[in-house]
Design a protein around this motif. Sequence first.
Motif: not given
Length: 356
Positions: A188, A204, A206
């Motif tokens: 990430v 990105a 999580k």
Amino acid sequence: MDLQLIAERVYQRTKVETTVRDVEKVMSGLASTSHFWEIVCTSQKPFNVVAEIVEEMRSRGLVDIGENGDITLTPEGKAFLRDHKIFAHKDYTCPACEGRGIWNEDLKKLAQRFDEVTVDRPEAILDYDQGYITTRTVISRVALIAERGDLEGKKLLVLGDDDLLSIAAGLSGLPEEIVVLEIDDRLVEYINRKAKQLGLPVKAEKYDFRDKLPEQYVGRFDTFNTDPPETIEALEVCMTRGLTGLRGEGCAGYFGLTRTESSLKKWNFFQQLLVNKFDVAITDIIHEFNHYVNWDYLLGSIRDDYTFVQVMPRLNWYRSSMYRIELLGGAKKLENKPMPCELYVDEEALIYKPKK
């Protein structure tokens, strides 16, 4: 000696259904190479099934195992193959495209640029069953998605991205937006940092597949890409998340599925799931499209009871077929909810260790 008896003994040890044809395919691979991982690759059978067939042949004096793990047919083994009309595997794959049917000179610059910007990429780790595809594969995958009309001007959802497909797609300049949902904090951070440095339309976050898809991403995307773990539960979860993220009819999903960790019985079950539960059409299955870079933790994560297994691979042996699915007009609305499940381990998984 009866091939059916070998198949039955392998099934008893692995709990993976094994046929006479499975045994023949492994023996055919063995007749063409002495390297275990190449036999796994050419036979297209689950890893543990291949290991047990080789061991059954060793116990019957049909093969010898060298100090370096090489597997060679004995005179008795060669006679056995002749008697059963089992012939050495032959490879007719096009060397230019590596069997993908996708490649041209224009893609070389993108591949070179991708290698330059990802030279410091995080290494694959066992925690998340990681293993990333070769540069040529990732660029070919971008080209395939673009050729099918699913990338240029489109919004792309990437579920898990140790392959860094998001970076490659961003470098192509084709997608409008790319969102990566990834469980590994290292990836990430890396993807977001690279996207900022390079000015790519990539973000990105999580995310764990087992959690419901964030509401802001439900019905937002034109295309999704994933390389799911291959338990049936994980495959169902990943398809649910990807399809939940799509806008509707005509949108598409791309993913890889191996024969090394998925038997044809699992393929059949999964294909029925795709057609019946998810109401999609399978438009493409491209054999061994995805070639994976050998990962450092391989030998430490698999069975160590056979010396011929504990050998470093000499080729990119781990491969998967590329699926493209397309959402139909009558697709059922999927419930977006948590789906706790076993993601990584079943009897066909590489890291599964049969009990003796």
